[in-house]
Scaffold this motif. Structure first.
Motif, PDB file in Angstrom:
ATOM      1  N   THR A  67       0.921  -1.094  -0.095  1.00 34.05           N
ATOM      2  CA  THR A  67      -0.042   0.097  -0.025  1.00 34.05           C
ATOM      3  C   THR A  67       0.939   1.366  -0.201  1.00 34.05           C
ATOM      4  N   CYS A  68       0.519   2.323  -0.858  1.00 36.86           N
ATOM      5  CA  CYS A  68       1.102   3.371  -0.726  1.00 36.86           C
ATOM      6  C   CYS A  68       0.454   4.186   0.428  1.00 36.86           C
ATOM      7  N   ASN A  69       1.492   4.841   1.216  1.00 34.66           N
ATOM      8  CA  ASN A  69       1.117   5.294   2.323  1.00 34.66           C
ATOM      9  C   ASN A  69       0.538   6.984   2.025  1.00 34.66           C
ATOM     10  N   PHE A  70       0.876   7.193   0.692  1.00 40.47           N
ATOM     11  CA  PHE A  70       0.614   8.750   0.369  1.00 40.47           C
ATOM     12  C   PHE A  70      -0.545   8.643  -0.423  1.00 40.47           C
ATOM     13  N   CYS A  71      -0.738   7.938  -1.498  1.00 42.60           N
ATOM     14  CA  CYS A  71      -1.877   8.180  -2.136  1.00 42.60           C
ATOM     15  C   CYS A  71      -3.092   6.834  -1.984  1.00 42.60           C
ATOM     16  N   GLY A  72      -2.437   5.748  -1.121  1.00 42.73           N
ATOM     17  CA  GLY A  72      -3.576   4.820  -0.773  1.00 42.73           C
ATOM     18  C   GLY A  72      -3.738   3.623  -1.898  1.00 42.73           C
TER      19      GLY A  72
ATOM     20  N   TYR B 201       9.131   2.697  -6.564  1.00 46.99           N
ATOM     21  CA  TYR B 201       8.242   3.545  -6.925  1.00 46.99           C
ATOM     22  C   TYR B 201       6.631   3.238  -6.915  1.00 46.99           C
ATOM     23  N   CYS B 202       6.118   3.815  -6.335  1.00 46.38           N
ATOM     24  CA  CYS B 202       4.308   3.821  -6.360  1.00 46.38           C
ATOM     25  C   CYS B 202       3.921   4.036  -7.630  1.00 46.38           C
ATOM     26  N   PRO B 203       3.203   3.007  -8.362  1.00 43.61           N
ATOM     27  CA  PRO B 203       2.738   3.179  -9.991  1.00 43.61           C
ATOM     28  C   PRO B 203       1.923   4.416  -9.996  1.00 43.61           C
ATOM     29  N   ARG B 204       1.106   4.595  -8.834  1.00 43.24           N
ATOM     30  CA  ARG B 204       0.240   5.680  -9.168  1.00 43.24           C
ATOM     31  C   ARG B 204       0.646   7.109  -8.853  1.00 43.24           C
ATOM     32  N   CYS B 205       1.475   7.291  -7.597  1.00 44.03           N
ATOM     33  CA  CYS B 205       1.794   8.634  -7.316  1.00 44.03           C
ATOM     34  C   CYS B 205       3.294   8.968  -7.516  1.00 44.03           C
ATOM     35  N   LEU B 206       3.979   7.811  -7.923  1.00 46.01           N
ATOM     36  CA  LEU B 206       5.368   7.958  -7.895  1.00 46.01           C
ATOM     37  C   LEU B 206       6.337   8.240  -6.741  1.00 46.01           C
ATOM     38  N   SER B 207       5.731   8.138  -5.676  1.00 47.65           N
ATOM     39  CA  SER B 207       6.274   8.202  -4.176  1.00 47.65           C
ATOM     40  C   SER B 207       7.437   7.199  -4.284  1.00 47.65           C
ATOM     41  N   LYS B 208       8.467   7.541  -3.510  1.00 50.81           N
ATOM     42  CA  LYS B 208       9.676   6.563  -3.695  1.00 50.81           C
ATOM     43  C   LYS B 208       9.918   5.771  -2.165  1.00 50.81           C
TER      44      LYS B 208
HETATM   45 ZN   LIG Z   1       1.087   6.425  -4.328  1.00 51.17          ZN
END
Ligand SMILES: [Zn+2]
Length: 279
Positions: free
Chosen positions: A47-52, A85-92
């Motif tokens: 899970t991306c903790n920025f965009c969910g 990288y998160c595929p949705r928001c590119l957070s690292k």
């Molecule tokens: Zn994300």
């Protein structure tokens, strides 16, 4: 970019705006591509903790052949891996780790004053909602799309009064700075007495001594030796702690075992976090 064209653009002051727009366009395209190609991997797991966003796997980043010997040969914990990288928001991965650590270990007071070096987009935007944040870089024009108010600052001579910040975030910054000990002293100076700095760097748990040579000033050699063309060293873990202590910090290391609960955010499994207390 062609060197001559670059030189002409720099003279007309067009280089940074063009470079920034080019990078932003390239990032946008990359993001669209990842969203498309990772659609089949959507679902519970990471899970991306920025965009969910939830995916079974994130986007990998592996070192290229020119730097792989330096990174892998020295066992450097540098951020590379299978889920970066998160595929949705590119957070690292390194942004997601810092957010998780702040949420669990360093709850921010609404009036908290933060100094963020070379701000990462997702981390900056999240922090901005929680605190008063100042961003700095030695090339601020590269970051104006993230924070238009970013200002120039040399980490070895910070333009701030003593005890100006409650939290300083320098996420993979010190390995770029030849006078890193001076930068550490400066960060210590601008921290409030109860303040904390999160000072992440690539480091080797196995190198007996920090790998550096002030005589080397060549991007190709730096890439081959240190794993990135603008890095000036690879820290040995114990030596990094020694340098932080010399700057006056009381360092608390969160080990990978302490951080295991954050793996669901696709953090780097072997990375430690350096919480540096002003006293
Ligand atoms: Zn994300």
């Amino acid at each position: 970019m062609n060197r001559r064209l670059k030189s002409i653009l720099q003279k007309t002051d067009l280089y940074h705006p063009l470079q920034t727009s080019y990078r932003a366009g390239r990032t946008w395209l990359t993001n669209q591509l990842y969203k498309l190609t990772y659609r089949p991997h959507k679902g519970p797991g990471l899970t991306c903790n920025f965009c969910g966003a939830e995916y079974k796997k994130f986007v990998p980043e592996v070192p290229g052949p020119d730097i792989a010997p330096a990174i892998q040969g020295n066992n450097v914990i540098a951020g590379y891996g299978q889920n970066v990288y998160c595929p949705r928001c590119l957070s690292k991965n390194r942004e997601r780790l810092i957010k998780a650590v702040i949420e669990k270990y360093l709850p921010l007071a609404p009036a908290a004053r933060i100094l963020h070096f070379s701000p990462e987009k997702n981390l900056y935007r999240w922090l901005k909602h929680h605190a008063s944040i100042t961003t700095v870089d030695t090339a601020p024009r590269f970051y104006t799309r993230i924070d238009p108010t970013i200002r120039y600052a040399d980490a070895t001579r910070l333009p701030f009064n003593n005890h100006s910040f409650d939290l300083v975030i320098a996420n993979h910054i010190l390995e770029h700075i030849p006078e890193d000990q001076m930068a550490m002293h400066e960060i210590h100076r601008v921290l409030a007495p109860e303040g904390i700095a999160i000072l992440q760097v690539p480091y080797s748990p196995t190198l007996p001594a920090t790998l550096e040579d002030p005589e080397i000033d060549d991007p190709g050699r730096q890439a081959a030796l240190y794993g990135q063309q603008d890095h000036v060293r690879i820290y040995a873990f114990a030596d990094y702690l020694r340098r932080l202590a010399k700057a006056g910090f009381n360092v608390h290391v969160l080990n990978p075992e302490d951080l295991a609960e954050f793996r669901i955010y696709a953090t780097q499994p072997t990375e430690s976090v350096f919480l540096c207390y002003q006293h």
